[in-house]
Design an enzyme around this catalytic site. Sequence first.
Site, PDB file in Angstrom:
ATOM      1  N   MET A   1       0.881  -1.148  -0.124  1.00  0.00           N
ATOM      2  CA  MET A   1      -0.064  -0.149   0.010  1.00  0.00           C
ATOM      3  C   MET A   1       0.824   1.440  -0.041  1.00  0.00           C
ATOM      4  O   MET A   1       1.912   1.353   0.504  1.00  0.00           O
ATOM      5  CB  MET A   1      -0.974  -0.012   1.286  1.00  0.00           C
ATOM      6  CG  MET A   1      -1.765  -1.264   1.271  1.00  0.00           C
ATOM      7  SD  MET A   1      -3.209  -0.967   0.016  1.00  0.00           S
ATOM      8  CE  MET A   1      -4.066   0.414   0.842  1.00  0.00           C
ATOM      9  N   SER A   2       0.200   2.378  -0.586  1.00  0.00           N
ATOM     10  CA  SER A   2       0.933   3.700  -0.622  1.00  0.00           C
ATOM     11  C   SER A   2       2.295   3.525  -1.191  1.00  0.00           C
ATOM     12  O   SER A   2       3.366   4.374  -1.071  1.00  0.00           O
ATOM     13  CB  SER A   2       0.922   4.039   0.803  1.00  0.00           C
ATOM     14  OG  SER A   2      -0.286   4.189   1.403  1.00  0.00           O
ATOM     15  N   ARG A   3       2.581   2.668  -1.986  1.00  0.00           N
ATOM     16  CA  ARG A   3       3.650   2.297  -2.982  1.00  0.00           C
ATOM     17  C   ARG A   3       5.016   2.044  -1.899  1.00  0.00           C
ATOM     18  O   ARG A   3       6.160   2.535  -2.301  1.00  0.00           O
ATOM     19  CB  ARG A   3       4.225   3.359  -3.861  1.00  0.00           C
ATOM     20  CG  ARG A   3       2.819   3.776  -4.915  1.00  0.00           C
ATOM     21  CD  ARG A   3       3.255   4.450  -6.116  1.00  0.00           C
ATOM     22  NE  ARG A   3       4.459   3.749  -6.949  1.00  0.00           N
ATOM     23  CZ  ARG A   3       4.227   2.712  -7.982  1.00  0.00           C
ATOM     24  NH1 ARG A   3       3.256   2.000  -7.917  1.00  0.00           N
ATOM     25  NH2 ARG A   3       5.355   2.524  -8.412  1.00  0.00           N
ATOM     26  N   LEU A   4       4.685   1.761  -0.570  1.00  0.00           N
ATOM     27  CA  LEU A   4       5.765   1.342   0.185  1.00  0.00           C
ATOM     28  C   LEU A   4       6.081  -0.041   0.079  1.00  0.00           C
ATOM     29  O   LEU A   4       6.172  -1.048   0.814  1.00  0.00           O
ATOM     30  CB  LEU A   4       5.537   1.693   1.584  1.00  0.00           C
ATOM     31  CG  LEU A   4       4.896   3.122   1.843  1.00  0.00           C
ATOM     32  CD1 LEU A   4       4.424   3.402   3.469  1.00  0.00           C
ATOM     33  CD2 LEU A   4       6.313   4.094   1.878  1.00  0.00           C
TER      34      LEU A   4
END
Length: 193
Positions: free
Chosen positions: A170-173
């Site tokens: 998620m959230s490009r993490l």
Amino acid sequence: MTPDDPIDRFAALFERAAQNAPFDHTAMSLGTCGADGQPSVRIVLLHGFDERGFTFYTNYQSRKGSDIAANPRAALTFYWPWLDEQVRAEGTLARIAPEESDAYFATRERGRQLGAWASAQSRPIASREALLDGVAEVEARFAGRDVPRPPHWGGFRLLPDCIEFWQGRMSRLHDRVVYTRTADMWKVARLAP
């Protein structure tokens, strides 16, 4: 937890990717660079892996074969969108033993064996009919007998210097873990996404 051996980790992920796969989970991008410095990427199929590396087969006289002859450094990428995971490997390519290529070639269906003889891969041809005529000629030459492996066709193995595992989050993490080969072991590091 990250296993000490990236090949073991790859084996587990590869097995998971195979389960209910909507696409061919053996497909991988292969990036090469020839003597002219021009990079080239194409999809090839993985036909085996072990502690020695990742194996695929091709025409040695193809564009990729010429690139590899000029510069054996290459990169592979597997991406399984249904898992949102990918694996990248960089290293050196070398031809596998002729006996290994012979053994694999013998398992291919006959049409693919004939195609390996008939196709001057990556070179211009006059028409599709010319290609099919070439297949018919090869089929007649080997009528009633096994098709031997052409001398211009065989396997390469990428011996990886590094293998990176990427998992979408998620959230490009994203999770990124890279294994780098040292003299007698693998060094493991986590990378920022």
